[in-house]
Design a protein around this motif. Structure first.
Motif, mmCIF file in Angstrom:
data_model
loop_
_atom_site.group_PDB
_atom_site.id
_atom_site.type_symbol
_atom_site.label_atom_id
_atom_site.label_comp_id
_atom_site.label_asym_id
_atom_site.label_seq_id
_atom_site.Cartn_x
_atom_site.Cartn_y
_atom_site.Cartn_z
ATOM 1 N N LEU A 144 0.832 -1.195 0.000
ATOM 2 C CA LEU A 144 0.000 0.000 0.000
ATOM 3 C C LEU A 144 0.871 1.251 0.000
ATOM 4 N N ALA A 145 1.879 1.242 0.881
ATOM 5 C CA ALA A 145 2.785 2.391 0.950
ATOM 6 C C ALA A 145 3.457 2.605 -0.392
ATOM 7 N N MET A 146 3.783 1.493 -1.037
ATOM 8 C CA MET A 146 4.437 1.592 -2.328
ATOM 9 C C MET A 146 3.518 2.245 -3.355
ATOM 10 N N VAL A 147 2.276 1.774 -3.387
ATOM 11 C CA VAL A 147 1.331 2.346 -4.347
ATOM 12 C C VAL A 147 1.128 3.823 -4.050
ATOM 13 N N CYS A 148 0.980 4.148 -2.766
ATOM 14 C CA CYS A 148 0.818 5.555 -2.411
ATOM 15 C C CYS A 148 2.009 6.360 -2.899
ATOM 16 N N GLY A 149 3.214 5.813 -2.661
ATOM 17 C CA GLY A 149 4.415 6.509 -3.124
ATOM 18 C C GLY A 149 4.367 6.739 -4.619
ATOM 19 N N ILE A 150 3.954 5.706 -5.346
ATOM 20 C CA ILE A 150 3.887 5.836 -6.801
ATOM 21 C C ILE A 150 2.894 6.924 -7.191
ATOM 22 N N VAL A 151 1.710 6.860 -6.562
ATOM 23 C CA VAL A 151 0.688 7.850 -6.902
ATOM 24 C C VAL A 151 1.206 9.255 -6.627
ATOM 25 N N ILE A 152 1.853 9.405 -5.467
ATOM 26 C CA ILE A 152 2.346 10.742 -5.127
ATOM 27 C C ILE A 152 3.382 11.208 -6.143
ATOM 28 N N LEU A 153 4.284 10.315 -6.492
ATOM 29 C CA LEU A 153 5.303 10.685 -7.483
ATOM 30 C C LEU A 153 4.644 11.089 -8.797
ATOM 31 N N LEU A 191 -7.678 -0.578 6.307
ATOM 32 C CA LEU A 191 -6.758 -0.988 5.258
ATOM 33 C C LEU A 191 -7.491 -1.098 3.927
ATOM 34 N N ARG A 192 -8.754 -1.591 3.996
ATOM 35 C CA ARG A 192 -9.505 -1.759 2.750
ATOM 36 C C ARG A 192 -9.819 -0.413 2.124
ATOM 37 N N VAL A 193 -10.228 0.527 2.984
ATOM 38 C CA VAL A 193 -10.527 1.874 2.468
ATOM 39 C C VAL A 193 -9.281 2.480 1.864
ATOM 40 N N ALA A 194 -8.159 2.344 2.588
ATOM 41 C CA ALA A 194 -6.908 2.915 2.078
ATOM 42 C C ALA A 194 -6.531 2.262 0.756
ATOM 43 N N ALA A 195 -6.721 0.938 0.689
ATOM 44 C CA ALA A 195 -6.378 0.232 -0.538
ATOM 45 C C ALA A 195 -7.253 0.721 -1.677
ATOM 46 N N ILE A 247 -8.787 3.585 -1.955
ATOM 47 C CA ILE A 247 -8.457 4.964 -2.339
ATOM 48 C C ILE A 247 -7.183 4.990 -3.173
ATOM 49 N N SER A 248 -6.137 4.298 -2.696
ATOM 50 C CA SER A 248 -4.868 4.402 -3.423
ATOM 51 C C SER A 248 -4.981 3.703 -4.777
ATOM 52 N N GLY A 249 -5.687 2.571 -4.822
ATOM 53 C CA GLY A 249 -5.866 1.909 -6.110
ATOM 54 C C GLY A 249 -6.647 2.784 -7.064
ATOM 55 N N GLY A 250 -7.714 3.400 -6.541
ATOM 56 C CA GLY A 250 -8.508 4.299 -7.368
ATOM 57 C C GLY A 250 -7.694 5.463 -7.875
ATOM 58 N N MET A 251 -6.866 6.000 -6.975
ATOM 59 C CA MET A 251 -6.006 7.119 -7.366
ATOM 60 C C MET A 251 -5.072 6.716 -8.493
ATOM 61 N N LEU A 252 -4.537 5.510 -8.354
ATOM 62 C CA LEU A 252 -3.612 5.026 -9.377
ATOM 63 C C LEU A 252 -4.317 4.988 -10.727
ATOM 64 N N PHE A 253 -5.543 4.468 -10.713
ATOM 65 C CA PHE A 253 -6.288 4.378 -11.961
ATOM 66 C C PHE A 253 -6.572 5.763 -12.519
ATOM 67 N N LEU A 254 -6.938 6.646 -11.620
ATOM 68 C CA LEU A 254 -7.240 8.012 -12.028
ATOM 69 C C LEU A 254 -6.028 8.656 -12.698
ATOM 70 N N VAL A 255 -4.896 8.464 -12.057
ATOM 71 C CA VAL A 255 -3.673 9.056 -12.596
ATOM 72 C C VAL A 255 -3.358 8.481 -13.963
ATOM 73 N N LEU A 256 -3.495 7.156 -14.079
ATOM 74 C CA LEU A 256 -3.241 6.525 -15.373
ATOM 75 C C LEU A 256 -4.201 7.078 -16.418
ATOM 76 N N LEU A 257 -5.457 7.179 -16.006
ATOM 77 C CA LEU A 257 -6.493 7.656 -16.903
ATOM 78 C C LEU A 257 -6.175 9.056 -17.405
ATOM 79 N N LEU A 258 -5.804 9.904 -16.464
ATOM 80 C CA LEU A 258 -5.526 11.288 -16.822
ATOM 81 C C LEU A 258 -4.399 11.378 -17.827
ATOM 82 N N SER A 259 -3.332 10.615 -17.571
ATOM 83 C CA SER A 259 -2.197 10.752 -18.471
ATOM 84 C C SER A 259 -2.500 10.075 -19.814
ATOM 85 N N LEU A 260 -3.350 9.042 -19.807
ATOM 86 C CA LEU A 260 -3.686 8.403 -21.071
ATOM 87 C C LEU A 260 -4.572 9.315 -21.903
ATOM 88 N N ASN A 261 -5.477 10.009 -21.238
ATOM 89 C CA ASN A 261 -6.412 10.871 -21.948
ATOM 90 C C ASN A 261 -5.717 11.983 -22.697
#
Lengths: 643, 106, 458, 138
Positions: free
Chosen positions: A627-636, D63-67, D69-83
């Motif tokens: 999780l920390a890793m993913v957060c780090g990636i997102v932040i970067l 942990l589930r909420v954090a997961a 959120i961070s997973g969603g953020m990752l997708f969002l970021v990917l989406l934004l840069s792909l768009n």
């Protein structure tokens, strides 16, 4: 011409040999370890230092004072457009330090053979000691700041190892740690200063830096910054406010170590560094003012704290801090040669005092509390006499060595500002007082220990007393190499150093010289103050047989006793003793223990705490890590892509 | 058949593989069973394969497809080693729960 | 290139030696073989060649770093002769895997195609997953292996995603083609940047830079000590080599796009590594955090792509690896005899075994960056690299954190020299450990006293 | 158990995409390797460890909420840069044979022969590793 060449190449070889001997001694003792029988390893160590001393002395006699010898052993770091060589610089300043280090070093080695006799770490002790001498020699012999820094770090390491030498006691470890941390703070300053020098001038060579800095205007911001950083380094190593508390604690080490490292040599490294960079510092008068203020403050504060100490070595430690402050006062005034002169005389008498205290401790089988001593003068005569000589020297009584060097600095302070002169003189008088308080409590009166221990008191063997006698002689005659101006004779020491300090003399504003009459008055007042202080000490501790209180509860009792005597006593008590005692206790309790310790410990604590907190992040849960890793990636990504 | 995808813009494939990748990532974060986590990692690798193949197809460049072979090799090797590790652990702790492995910390 | 082939063959020999009932000679053969390969590698100095359609390249960079990697592996294998003396039936498997790890490392130091980068990383990692978990009946080792495996494969996913995106934009896996694209493209696609970031993250994970460092303390602690030594030295050196190679060839024209990020990560890594290390009581963990901190310093060398930076990076890697191996060479026998990996296992070692204690002290001093050992100059070079690039704030953090760092190295030294001895424990240092430790310390000292041959290599 | 089956379904649909993308050979290989080998391995381990009775537990809520959120953020970021990218203009060529065996094979054994060979080291290492780890000691 030909003759000169051979002469200089001979000197080169000799100067290379100087650090080689202790290194060889270190290697022999270190590698063979316990296989070397006890006295042999001691003699190996001592002779190695003696050999260096002989080399240094030869150079001293052959190299004219106006000349210097600088050579590069090898091209050390050639990197980018930077070229740093590993080289030595032999000039009067270096030679002075060399003679002090190897000369006094040899005597202390000799002393240690007897003092450390029977210690299970005997060989280890001499291994460290030789290593220390080696690094100290590197420190003073290098021709650029990087070589000096190697020596600087090396002596710090040895000091650390030697403070914690008797590691069975927990206290010693803490002392070693404390010394280490404080020195690191100083080292940080030195390191940053060095980087700044590199950035600004592209070189670390003393001569080149001195040359380059003169192209800048006086008090240029960068130069002031660099010199301040270097001064922080000096503060750490030479125990100045606020980085001084490690030095009294460092007394946990064996006494010869205190004498060699924490009195005569290593702690003066900061002074050497500033004297070596005198041109640089002369270009930054603002820094000199800071040095002066810090020096005066340290000088006074340590002297006041010294009044209340009951451990024989702690008294000497605070007096060392105070004397170092005095040296910085001289440096702050731009009187570099006076500062160095005091370094030399101080090395003589402070080594003497420490070794003397070692002899006392030795005689009493490890007792260090002066309240449990008394009347020792009868039992250990040689120690007693030499200790008195040392005390007279530090108190500034003519014709002992301390008088000349102290008087010179005092005169310089008067030239600068009479107010500072008064403060420094006062602290000098306090020095005389507490030194004789120590002398009287320890050596006169009756023995206060048990009868059983009394019968065992004995004078130390010749290996201990001979260095004492030699140092005592040096403490008597050492001052004559720097006679005051009023005698009309040449000041041999400052003349000798003039080729080094001369460069900065032209930069600093010319001080107005004192008239002979003023100088006589100054000397008179200083000597008188010292003598009066000694007499007061005598009155308090011999005539009235006062003893320092064993605890706070007893303090009241003692004071009641005192108040029942003469009226004079009461006034004296109320006006002088009480405030001073209070002040001393107060400063020790609040400034020393509370403020300085807490600031230093606070920094350590914050680091510690953040370490603790960060450690908890390491939860052991893989999911959390991911999780920390993913957060780090997102932040970067967010940082880089969206902002 | 051959014309079926002509009108599909490439971005859709990028989107699909990103989505698959993120599903994999979230699966890794959500699940506690190590075997399931391992499968989610496989899913991540597969999304990359899909991405590579789509790039390769749209750019008419076979390099991407060759690379997919290597990814498969590595995926197979990883699965073999990973499952061996899981079997070896299961013998000791009789569990495949990731939270049962928290001994090493601080 | 030849180096990779020879090393693969050596690994194969190690593997089949068991079938031929030659277990006893595996380690000598491996060490001698590596020495011979080292000789052959060094002879390639000065040549520049491409092999197999420019999949790998031989150049001075690969030769220098490759030699270092071979030396490290050779030393670790030398130590393993005693370490695995009770596990003779696995020795050929272990040796083969360790040598294959080196193959992966060598690929990483000479690749010029993303496919090779990926395969190199995977060979290195998969071998190490196995070795980390090789103490089958030890739950710590299990856990270390699993954690390393899960997180490593997870990072591989990102690595692949990054490679795929870069391929998608440039149409090639070839490093130089990527660089050409960068130089010629009028507007670099955002996808490319995304790919670079993904790749960067995966590599930062492998070098254990914060905040991707979480695996390393746990894995270092749980793995068998010898493998910890291998991970701490070989992996770090090789990954930094690969890192530098990638950024100097493929992303040479990126124009400092990632510099700011790397600087940020470096600062965080140095601070986190050094601060957390202060609190550690387990020596392997302590060395793991020290490794994290050193990764932070090494990142400073990545910030600029010049010959000076190459030299600085190489010098630092060598200094770090030598000191770390020396530390492990002393620490492993202590762990074994004390049955504990805590700092307290070293209590009084200075008295019991003064010589080896001195070796460890010197190794730690080198790691702490105190002269005259190589660690000091290494820090100096790498710091001046940061200075030359104008990262002054970073430099300040680096210096402050390195000064904090000295403290925890001295914690260990303090334990050796100032704590009472537990007389009941007798540490025996096998000769090979003594030899390795002395060799590393002497090399470290020699490098520190006379750095010119190494620092002017490039 | 069900997740393994679901995974296999997923693999088949990915294979379908490969076919649509003119990567016919790869599609076959994909099915053989993933569905045929990897997933069988998974199934085998699941059976071996007798895991199918064990309900799959979930993490704590935080942990589930954090997961999420961070997973969603990752997708969002990917989406934004792909768009923001302009790859949408590419259109799949109508006919292509780059995914055919002969084409891919030529690439693999000419240009990519070294990675092909090197991956044997990888497999060897993985084989030894799996055996070392999974073998039961006497």
């Amino acid at each position: 011409m030909n003759d000169q060449i051979t002469n200089s190449s001979l000197l080169t070889i000799l100067s290379i040999l100087i650090p080689v001997f202790p290194l060889v001694g270190f290697l022999i003792n270190g590698l063979l370890g316990k296989r070397v029988p006890e006295p042999i390893s001691g003699w190996i160590g001592s002779i190695a230092v003696l050999a260096s001393f002989v080399c240094a002395a030869t150079i001293f006699f052959t190299l004219p004072a106006t000349e210097s010898l600088s050579f590069n052993l090898f091209n050390w770091i050639a990197y980018a457009n930077l070229n740093i060589s590993f080289g030595f610089l032999i000039d009067p300043l270096t030679i002075t330090m060399l003679l002090v280090i190897t000369g006094i070093g040899f005597l202390i080695h000799l002393y240690s053979i007897s003092y450390m006799h029977g210690d299970e770490g005997f060989t280890r002790f001499f291994t460290y000691l030789n290593l220390f001498i080696f690094f100290m020699l590197l420190l003073v012999m290098g021709n650029n700041y990087l070589v000096m820094f190697i020596g600087w770090e090396g002596v710090g390491l040895c000091s650390y190892l030697l403070i914690g030498f008797w590691f069975k006691e927990h206290e010693n470890n803490n002392a070693a740690k404390k010394a280490f941390i404080m020195n690191r703070v100083g080292d940080l300053g030195f390191l940053l200063g060095m980087f700044a020098l590199l950035m600004l001038f592209g070189t670390l060579d003393y001569a080149a830096v001195a040359q380059a800095v003169q192209g800048y205007p006086v008090n240029h911001g960068l130069i002031v910054g660099i010199t301040l950083l270097l001064f922080i380094g000096a503060m750490g190593k030479s125990a100045q406010i606020p980085l001084y508390t490690w030095l009294p604690d460092a007394m946990a080490g064996p006494t010869p170590v205190s004498a060699l490292i924490h009195a005569a040599t290593m702690v003066t490294a900061g002074i050497y560094m500033i004297a070596r960079s005198n041109v640089l510092f002369a270009m930054a008068p603002a820094t000199l003012d800071v040095i002066l203020i810090v020096g005066v403050a340290t000088c006074v504060m340590a002297a006041i704290i010294g009044l209340m100490q009951n451990d024989i070595k702690k008294v000497l430690a605070y007096s060392t801090v105070s004397q170092l402050g005095l040296m910085f006062v001289a440096l702050g005034l731009g009187a570099f040669s006076s500062g160095m002169f005091h370094v030399v005389t101080h090395a003589f008498f402070k080594a003497l005092l420490f070794l003397g205290s070692g002899s006392v401790i030795h005689a009493l089988h490890g007792e260090q509390d002066i309240r449990k001593m008394g009347g020792l003068g009868k039992y250990i005569k040689i120690t007693f006499i030499t200790f008195i000589i040392g005390s007279l020297a530090i108190s500034g009584i003519p014709p002992f060595a301390g008088f000349f060097s102290k008087d010179e600095i005092l005169a310089k302070t008067f030239e600068h500002s009479p107010a500072i002169w008064i403060i420094v003189s006062l602290s000098s008088a306090l020095t005389a007082f507490y030194m004789f308080r120590l002398v009287y409590i320890t050596f006169s009166g009756n023995y206060r220990g048990t009868e059983e221990t009394r019968s065992k008191i004995h004078e130390s063997p010749a290996l201990i007393t001979i260095p004492l006698i030699i140092l005592a002689i040096l403490s008597i005659i050492g001052g004559f190499m720097g006679l005051p101006a009023i005698t009309g004779l040449t000041h041999a020491f400052s003349t000798y150093l003039s080729s080094v300090t001369g460069a900065s003399a032209g930069i600093l504003p010319e001080a107005h010289h004192l008239s002979h009459a003023t100088e006589y008055v100054l000397i008179g007042v200083a000597v008188l103050a010292a003598i009066v202080s000694i007499l007061i000490a005598r009155y308090m501790y011999v005539t009235k047989g006062q003893l320092p209180a064993n605890s706070d509860a007893e303090l009241n009792g003692v004071q009641k006793l005192v108040s029942n005597k003469f009226y004079v006593d009461e006034v004296y008590n109320a006006v002088f003793v009480k405030p001073v005692v209070k002040l001393s206790a107060l400063i020790y309790e609040y400034v020393d223990k509370l403020l300085v310790d807490n600031v230093v410990n606070g920094v350590a604590k914050v680091t510690d705490l953040s370490g603790r907190t960060l450690r908890l992040v390491q939860t052991g849960s893989t999911t959390f890590y991911l999780l920390a890793m993913v957060c780090g990636i997102v932040i970067l990504f967010v940082i880089r892509l969206l902002i | 058949m051959e014309n079926a995808l002509v009108s599909v813009p490439h971005n859709w494939y990028l989107l699909l593989s990103s989505l698959l990748f993120c599903i994999g990532v979230m699966g890794v974060l959500f699940r506690r069973n190590v075997i399931v986590i391992l499968m989610c990692i496989e899913l991540m690798l597969n999304s990359v394969n899909l991405l590579l193949v789509s790039f390769s197809a749209y750019a008419q460049n076979a390099d991407g497809q060759v690379f997919v072979f290597f990814v498969m090799v590595v995926a197979a090797a990883e699965v073999a080693v990973g499952l061996a590790l899981i079997v070896s652990i299961y013998r000791n702790v009789a569990s495949t729960d990731i939270d049962s492995m928290k001994k090493l910390k601080w | 290139m030849n180096t990779i082939i020879y090393t693969s063959v050596l690994g194969f020999i190690c593997m089949v030696a068991e079938i031929l009932n030659l277990r006893k000679v595996i380690i000598p053969v491996a060490v001698i073989g590596l020495a011979a390969i080292l000789g052959l590698t060094v002879m390639e100095w000065g040549t520049t060649a491409t092999h197999f359609n420019d999949m790998v390249r031989t150049d001075n960079f690969s030769v220098a770093f490759g030699s270092l990697a071979i030396i490290i592996t050779g030393l670790v294998i030398a130590l393993s002769s005693d370490y695995y003396k009770n596990e003779q039936n696995h020795i050929s498997d272990y040796m083969a895997i360790i040598v294959f790890t080196l193959v992966g490392g060598l690929v990483l130091l000479s690749y010029s195609n993303m496919a090779m980068l990926f395969l190199g990383i995977e060979i290195l990692s998969i071998s190490l997953y196995v070795m980390a978990g090789s103490r089958k009946y030890n739950t710590s080792s299990n856990e270390a292996g699993l954690k390393y495996f899960l997180m490593g494969s997870f990072a591989s996913g990102f690595l692949l995603f990054g490679i795929a995106l870069i391929y998608g934009v440039t149409g090639s896996f070839h490093l130089e083609a990527i660089n050409t694209y960068l130089a010629s493209a009028t507007a670099v696609s955002p996808l490319f940047y995304l790919g670079v970031l993904m790749l960067l993250v995966a590599i930062l994970f492998k070098v254990s830079a914060a905040p991707f460092h979480f695996w390393s303390p746990d894995v270092y602690e749980g793995s068998p000590a010898l493998i910890t030594a291998l991970m701490a030295t070989l992996v770090k050196v090789v990954m930094f080599g690969a890192f530098y190679r990638l950024f100097s060839t493929a992303f040479g024209n990126l124009g400092g796009y990632t510099n700011w990020l790397i600087a940020l990560v470096a600062a965080l890594t140095m601070v986190v590594g050094n601060l957390t290390a202060l609190q550690q009581v387990n020596v392997k963990r302590l060395l793991a955090f020290s490794g994290i901190a050193h990764a932070g310093y090494l990142l400073l060398g990545i910030l600029s792509i010049t010959t000076d930076a190459t030299s600085a990076l190489f010098y630092y890697s060598a200094a770090y690896a030598l000191a770390t191996i020396a530390a492990f060479a002393v620490a492993i026998p202590v762990f074994q005899s004390a049955g504990s990996e805590l700092v307290s296992a070293f209590n009084g070692l200075g008295k019991r075994k003064p010589f080896m204690a001195a070796m460890l002290t010197m190794a730690l001093i080198s790691l702490a960056g105190i002269p005259p050992f190589a660690g000091f100059l290494a820090k100096y070079y790498i710091f001046s690299e940061a200075m030359a690039n104008g990262f002054f704030a970073l430099l300040l953090i680096a210096i402050v954190s390195s000064i904090i760092g000295v403290y925890y190295y001295f914690k260990l030294i303090l334990a050796m020299y100032t704590q009472p001895t537990d007389e009941s424990v007798d540490v025996k240092f096998p000769t090979v450990y003594v030899v390795v430790a002395v060799l590393c310390v002497l090399l470290s000292l020699a490098l520190g006293l006379y750095p010119n041959p190494v620092i002017q290599l490039f | 158990m069900y997740s393994v089956i679901a995974m296999i379904v997923c693999f088949f649909s990915i294979a379908g995409h490969y076919v649509l993308l003119n990567a016919q050979f790869l599609a076959i290989v994909h099915i053989i390797v993933y569905a045929g080998a990897i997933m069988v391995l998974f199934l085998f381990v699941v059976m071996l460890l007798n895991l199918n009775q064990e309900p799959d537990k979930s993490h704590g809520k935080l942990l589930r909420v954090a997961a999420a959120i961070s997973g969603g953020m990752l997708f969002l970021v990917l989406l934004l840069s792909l768009n923001t990218s302009e790859t949408g203009t590419f259109v799949l060529p109508e006919k292509s044979d780059i995914g055919m065996v002969q084409h891919v094979g030529k690439k693999l054994f000419n240009e990519y022969v070294l990675p092909f060979e090197i991956s044997s080291v990888l497999l060897l290492s993985a084989i030894i590793g799996s055996v070392v780890l999974a073998k039961k000691e006497a």
